[in-house]
Design a protein around this motif. Structure first.
Motif, short mmCIF file in Angstrom:
data_model
loop_
_atom_site.label_atom_id
_atom_site.label_comp_id
_atom_site.label_asym_id
_atom_site.label_seq_id
_atom_site.Cartn_x
_atom_site.Cartn_y
_atom_site.Cartn_z
N GLY A 32 1.25 -1.68 0.06
CA GLY A 32 -0.02 0.04 -0.17
C GLY A 32 0.80 0.90 0.22
O GLY A 32 0.72 1.84 -0.99
N CYS A 33 1.87 1.74 0.79
CA CYS A 33 1.90 3.18 0.83
C CYS A 33 3.85 2.46 1.47
O CYS A 33 4.14 4.00 2.11
CB CYS A 33 1.73 3.77 2.09
N SER A 34 4.09 1.93 2.01
CA SER A 34 6.19 1.91 2.25
C SER A 34 6.92 3.16 1.04
O SER A 34 7.50 3.73 1.75
CB SER A 34 6.77 1.14 2.00
N ALA A 35 6.47 3.13 0.34
CA ALA A 35 7.41 4.82 -0.57
C ALA A 35 6.74 5.80 0.18
O ALA A 35 8.27 5.69 0.17
CB ALA A 35 6.73 4.37 -2.31
N ALA A 36 6.16 5.83 0.66
CA ALA A 36 5.48 7.21 0.99
C ALA A 36 6.39 7.11 2.93
O ALA A 36 7.00 7.90 2.95
CB ALA A 36 3.69 7.24 1.48
N THR A 190 8.36 9.19 -5.48
CA THR A 190 9.92 8.68 -6.06
C THR A 190 11.28 8.46 -5.39
O THR A 190 11.82 7.46 -5.86
CB THR A 190 10.10 10.83 -7.19
N ALA A 191 10.82 9.21 -4.92
CA ALA A 191 12.19 8.71 -3.98
C ALA A 191 12.06 7.86 -2.90
O ALA A 191 13.60 7.10 -2.81
CB ALA A 191 12.71 10.32 -3.03
N THR A 227 1.59 3.94 -8.63
CA THR A 227 2.18 4.62 -8.12
C THR A 227 2.01 5.12 -9.40
O THR A 227 2.02 6.90 -9.44
CB THR A 227 3.40 4.91 -7.60
N THR A 228 2.66 4.65 -10.51
CA THR A 228 2.30 5.53 -12.25
C THR A 228 0.34 6.23 -12.33
O THR A 228 0.52 7.31 -12.05
CB THR A 228 2.82 5.33 -13.30
N ALA A 239 3.41 8.81 -7.29
CA ALA A 239 2.72 8.74 -6.10
C ALA A 239 1.92 7.58 -5.27
O ALA A 239 1.43 6.94 -5.96
CB ALA A 239 1.76 10.30 -5.68
N VAL A 240 1.34 8.27 -4.07
CA VAL A 240 0.98 6.59 -3.23
C VAL A 240 -0.68 7.69 -2.79
O VAL A 240 0.27 9.12 -1.83
CB VAL A 240 1.49 6.95 -1.48
#
Length: 247
Positions: A32-36, A190-191, A227-228, A239-240
């Motif tokens: 779900g959201c680990s990039a955030a 992105t990061a 995310t795309t 983005a998340v």
């Protein structure tokens, strides 16, 4: 009449220091959201994870007694990839987690321990976008988390928590729901995207049981696609998405 869909997502508020993520199973946050989460820990924010179960019923070929400890280890390794060291398991039984006072109390206790301004959970509605049926565990934990964010601030709902040294915490300002079909806000991925891929890959045993695809291909394709798609409503950046509830 349904509410109109928000076309452009707003940035999630950033004026907070501590977050608590509460989900049902190992891997729920990684899908779900680990990039955030990676972006938040990079910025010096504190994030803790609380999981209602150990995911012990999640792999058909593994007995729960063996599966639970393995998935717990994978979850701790996964969290570490995105800078999270505080990982707690509440011990509810995977697959039959029940919404009710016991679950609300456990989550309210976690909120009081960690004292977050932001609480994160996963889709608490019956379906994923009206297409796929959600699991009872996700619904129960998501609903209980939304309720427990308020319970944690009321000393009279679970008075035994104060008796145990957990004083009320009324500082939760938002609950952000990942995986919602009605998102309102987003976080730039992105990061954190590469670390999100590595984080989900730490759940290798589960992923290998789930798909015959190469695990890295499966993980990268899934996270890139989601995310795309969100980024199309967030200035073109991966983005998340979250549905944000104010408290």
């Amino acid at each position: 009449m349904s509410e109109p869909k928000i076309t452009q997502l707003r940035p999630l508020p950033e004026d907070w220091q501590r977050a608590l993520a509460v989900v049902a199973h190992p891997d729920d946050l990684e899908y779900g959201c680990s990039a955030a989460v990676a972006a938040w820990t990079d910025a010096g924010r504190e994030v803790a994870y609380v999981l209602a179960s150990r995911g012990e019923a999640g792999i058909d070929t593994l007995d729960p007694a063996a599966c639970g400890p393995l998935r717990e280890r994978e979850q701790r390794a996964s969290a570490a990839v995105v800078g999270v060291t505080a990982v707690e398991f509440l011990g509810h039984r995977d697959g039959v987690i029940e919404y009710g006072p016991a679950l609300r109390r456990d989550i309210a206790a976690a909120v009081r321990r960690h004292r977050p301004e932001l609480v994160i959970t996963l889709n608490h509605r019956d379906t994923w976008g009206g297409v796929a049926w959600n699991t009872p565990d996700h619904v129960a934990v998501g609903r209980a988390t939304l309720d427990a964010a308020a319970d944690a601030g009321n000393r009279w709902i679970f008075p035994e928590l104060a008796e145990q040294g957990l004083e009320p915490w009324n500082g939760v300002r938002w609950v952000a729901v990942a995986g919602s079909s009605s998102p309102t806000h987003a976080v730039d991925a992105t990061a954190g995207l590469e670390r999100a891929v590595r984080s989900l890959l730490e759940h290798r045993t589960y992923i290998e049981a789930l798909t015959e695809q190469d695990p890295e291909t499966y993980v990268r394709d899934f996270l890139t696609e989601t995310t795309t798609a969100t980024g199309e409503r967030f200035g073109g950046k991966p983005a998340v998405a979250f549905e944000l509830f104010h408290r």
